[in-house]
Scaffold this motif. Structure first.
Motif, PDB file in Angstrom:
ATOM      1  N   THR A  65       0.840  -1.204   0.000  1.00 48.72           N
ATOM      2  CA  THR A  65       0.000   0.000   0.000  1.00 48.72           C
ATOM      3  C   THR A  65       0.871   1.248   0.000  1.00 48.72           C
ATOM      4  O   THR A  65       1.766   1.390   0.842  1.00 48.72           O
ATOM      5  N   PHE A  66       0.584   2.148  -0.945  1.00 46.39           N
ATOM      6  CA  PHE A  66       1.404   3.335  -1.126  1.00 46.39           C
ATOM      7  C   PHE A  66       0.505   4.542  -1.396  1.00 46.39           C
ATOM      8  O   PHE A  66      -0.608   4.399  -1.891  1.00 46.39           O
ATOM      9  N   ARG A  67       1.024   5.733  -1.066  1.00 38.04           N
ATOM     10  CA  ARG A  67       0.283   6.961  -1.360  1.00 38.04           C
ATOM     11  C   ARG A  67       1.129   7.875  -2.230  1.00 38.04           C
ATOM     12  O   ARG A  67       2.348   7.955  -2.069  1.00 38.04           O
ATOM     13  N   ASN A  71      -3.576  10.095  -3.533  1.00 34.88           N
ATOM     14  CA  ASN A  71      -4.218   8.842  -3.939  1.00 34.88           C
ATOM     15  C   ASN A  71      -3.541   7.653  -3.264  1.00 34.88           C
ATOM     16  O   ASN A  71      -2.331   7.660  -3.050  1.00 34.88           O
ATOM     17  N   THR A  72      -4.322   6.640  -2.945  1.00 35.67           N
ATOM     18  CA  THR A  72      -3.800   5.414  -2.338  1.00 35.67           C
ATOM     19  C   THR A  72      -3.777   4.304  -3.375  1.00 35.67           C
ATOM     20  O   THR A  72      -4.783   4.014  -4.021  1.00 35.67           O
ATOM     21  N   TYR A  73      -2.600   3.702  -3.535  1.00 29.88           N
ATOM     22  CA  TYR A  73      -2.396   2.604  -4.481  1.00 29.88           C
ATOM     23  C   TYR A  73      -2.201   1.315  -3.685  1.00 29.88           C
ATOM     24  O   TYR A  73      -1.288   1.234  -2.861  1.00 29.88           O
ATOM     25  N   SER A  74      -3.056   0.325  -3.941  1.00 29.82           N
ATOM     26  CA  SER A  74      -2.965  -0.955  -3.231  1.00 29.82           C
ATOM     27  C   SER A  74      -2.748  -2.074  -4.233  1.00 29.82           C
ATOM     28  O   SER A  74      -3.569  -2.281  -5.141  1.00 29.82           O
ATOM     29  N   ILE A  85      -3.941  -3.290  -9.455  1.00 29.27           N
ATOM     30  CA  ILE A  85      -3.661  -2.206  -8.516  1.00 29.27           C
ATOM     31  C   ILE A  85      -4.926  -1.370  -8.335  1.00 29.27           C
ATOM     32  O   ILE A  85      -5.477  -0.835  -9.300  1.00 29.27           O
ATOM     33  N   ASN A  86      -5.379  -1.279  -7.094  1.00 29.08           N
ATOM     34  CA  ASN A  86      -6.576  -0.511  -6.750  1.00 29.08           C
ATOM     35  C   ASN A  86      -6.154   0.904  -6.367  1.00 29.08           C
ATOM     36  O   ASN A  86      -5.293   1.094  -5.503  1.00 29.08           O
ATOM     37  N   ILE A  87      -6.757   1.920  -7.020  1.00 27.24           N
ATOM     38  CA  ILE A  87      -6.429   3.315  -6.733  1.00 27.24           C
ATOM     39  C   ILE A  87      -7.654   3.984  -6.117  1.00 27.24           C
ATOM     40  O   ILE A  87      -8.738   3.941  -6.699  1.00 27.24           O
ATOM     41  N   CYS A  88      -7.474   4.576  -4.943  1.00 26.64           N
ATOM     42  CA  CYS A  88      -8.602   5.192  -4.229  1.00 26.64           C
ATOM     43  C   CYS A  88      -8.306   6.648  -3.876  1.00 26.64           C
ATOM     44  O   CYS A  88      -7.159   7.003  -3.569  1.00 26.64           O
ATOM     45  N   GLY A  90     -10.885   9.175  -1.623  1.00 26.43           N
ATOM     46  CA  GLY A  90     -12.204   9.433  -1.068  1.00 26.43           C
ATOM     47  C   GLY A  90     -13.184   8.354  -1.500  1.00 26.43           C
ATOM     48  O   GLY A  90     -12.957   7.166  -1.287  1.00 26.43           O
ATOM     49  N   ASN A  91     -14.276   8.779  -2.150  1.00 28.30           N
ATOM     50  CA  ASN A  91     -15.292   7.823  -2.609  1.00 28.30           C
ATOM     51  C   ASN A  91     -14.984   7.267  -3.997  1.00 28.30           C
ATOM     52  O   ASN A  91     -15.708   6.407  -4.495  1.00 28.30           O
ATOM     53  N   ASP A  92     -13.959   7.782  -4.630  1.00 31.95           N
ATOM     54  CA  ASP A  92     -13.612   7.328  -5.973  1.00 31.95           C
ATOM     55  C   ASP A  92     -12.628   6.172  -5.914  1.00 31.95           C
ATOM     56  O   ASP A  92     -11.625   6.232  -5.191  1.00 31.95           O
ATOM     57  N   THR A  93     -12.911   5.125  -6.662  1.00 29.61           N
ATOM     58  CA  THR A  93     -12.061   3.938  -6.717  1.00 29.61           C
ATOM     59  C   THR A  93     -11.876   3.518  -8.176  1.00 29.61           C
ATOM     60  O   THR A  93     -12.820   3.542  -8.960  1.00 29.61           O
ATOM     61  N   LEU A  94     -10.656   3.140  -8.503  1.00 30.50           N
ATOM     62  CA  LEU A  94     -10.350   2.712  -9.860  1.00 30.50           C
ATOM     63  C   LEU A  94      -9.529   1.423  -9.784  1.00 30.50           C
ATOM     64  O   LEU A  94      -8.494   1.388  -9.118  1.00 30.50           O
TER      65      LEU A  94
END
Length: 310
Positions: A65-67, A71-74, A85-88, A90-94
């Protein structure tokens, strides 16, 4: 006047509707980077997420997990040639995928792709669109960071490997087969025979003693030692002349530690040669910097590990 006002409101409404329906329902991430490096070595480093902390430009929360820029990259599922890789934010997730596509043995293409989930809210769509535009720019930067880090040999392999030219080409050699891993006493006993023979023949030593230990299928070990000297000597029943191509190419690394560390270095050398499609025309060997007979603590042994290549 009223008619004009109604007409204006209708035009505004039509404009909003048209804008809403013309907006693409999904916003896409797509960034590519081509890399000139061993595709096997690059992929092996990239898919070892523990190494990401060494090049990541932002905050490192843990090994997956990285920022970066809010943005947070998991890192999630690891596939054969890609990472999910999940990018978040707030309420937005990609949900994105980072692919490493080998093009040739010495080139690879990185491709980072993803698509946002469409929103029914016009203003959220506008916000999402700006967010994804920013992500595209950030991911372009991250791909450049990856490329720079994983194309440095010292970042991909646990030992610092250099390619040099063979200097000591004239050797005398002897060997022994034993039923247990060769001890320093055995190794230096063989080397003493070579030193005595060189002195008897008026030859001078030109380099450090060499050692190769090979495990046989029957559980025995073959210990081969060699001594670099300044002239060719005749063979005897126990001692043979050996020659290496002077000026030939050879990989070398220096390690500190005992047999386990030395074997790790040989394994790394083998992997390095295979990654870059190099062939060994002769057996690899150790160059004994430390006199192991005088230093019983294996943790303090200094050894140069050599791997001839062509």
């Amino acid at each position: 006047m009223r008619k004009w006002l109604v007409l204006l409101l209708l035009l505004i409404l039509v404009g909003f509707c048209a804008f809403f329906f013309l907006l693409p329902p999904k916003k896409y991430i797509r960034q590519q980077e081509q890399v000139s490096f061993s595709s096997k070595a690059f992929s092996r480093g990239l898919f070892n997420e523990a190494t990401w902390q060494q090049w990541w430009p932002g905050e490192k929360k843990d090994t997956t997990t990285f920022r970066y820029k809010g943005n947070t990259y998991s890192i999630g599922k690891k596939n054969l040639s890609s990472l999910l890789i999940n990018i978040c934010n707030g309420n937005d997730t990609l949900i994105t995928e980072l692919l490493a596509i080998p093009l040739t043995a010495d080139s690879i293409e990185l491709e980072w792709v993803g698509a946002s989930r469409p929103s029914n809210n016009l203003f959220h769509q506008l916000q999402q669109s700006r967010w994804v535009e920013g992500l595209n720019s950030d991911i372009e930067t991250l791909l450049q960071k990856m490329k720079t880090f994983y194309t440095q040999v010292d970042n991909v392999y646990p030992f610092k490997i250099r390619e040099v030219k063979v200097v000591d080409s004239t050797l005398i050699s002897t060997s022994a087969t034993v039923d247990a891993y060769p001890t320093p006493t055995l190794v230096y006993g063989l080397l003493d025979k070579l030193k005595a023979y060189a002195k008897l023949q008026g030859a001078n030593e030109t380099g450090l003693p060499m050692l190769n230990i090979t495990a046989k299928t029957n559980g025995n070990y073959l210990a081969r030692v060699a001594l670099p000297i300044d002239k060719k000597l005749p063979d005897t029943d126990e001692i043979q002349y050996r020659w290496m191509l002077g000026g030939g190419n050879i990989f070398v690394t220096e390690v500190k530690g005992g047999p386990h560390t030395i074997q790790q270095a040989f394994t790394t050398m083998d992997q390095y040669a295979n990654d870059f499609n190099r062939v060994a025309p002769a057996i690899p060997f150790q160059s004994l910097v430390t006199d192991r007979r005088a230093e019983p603590d294996t943790a303090r042994w200094i050894t140069k590990v050599y791997w001839p290549v062509m």
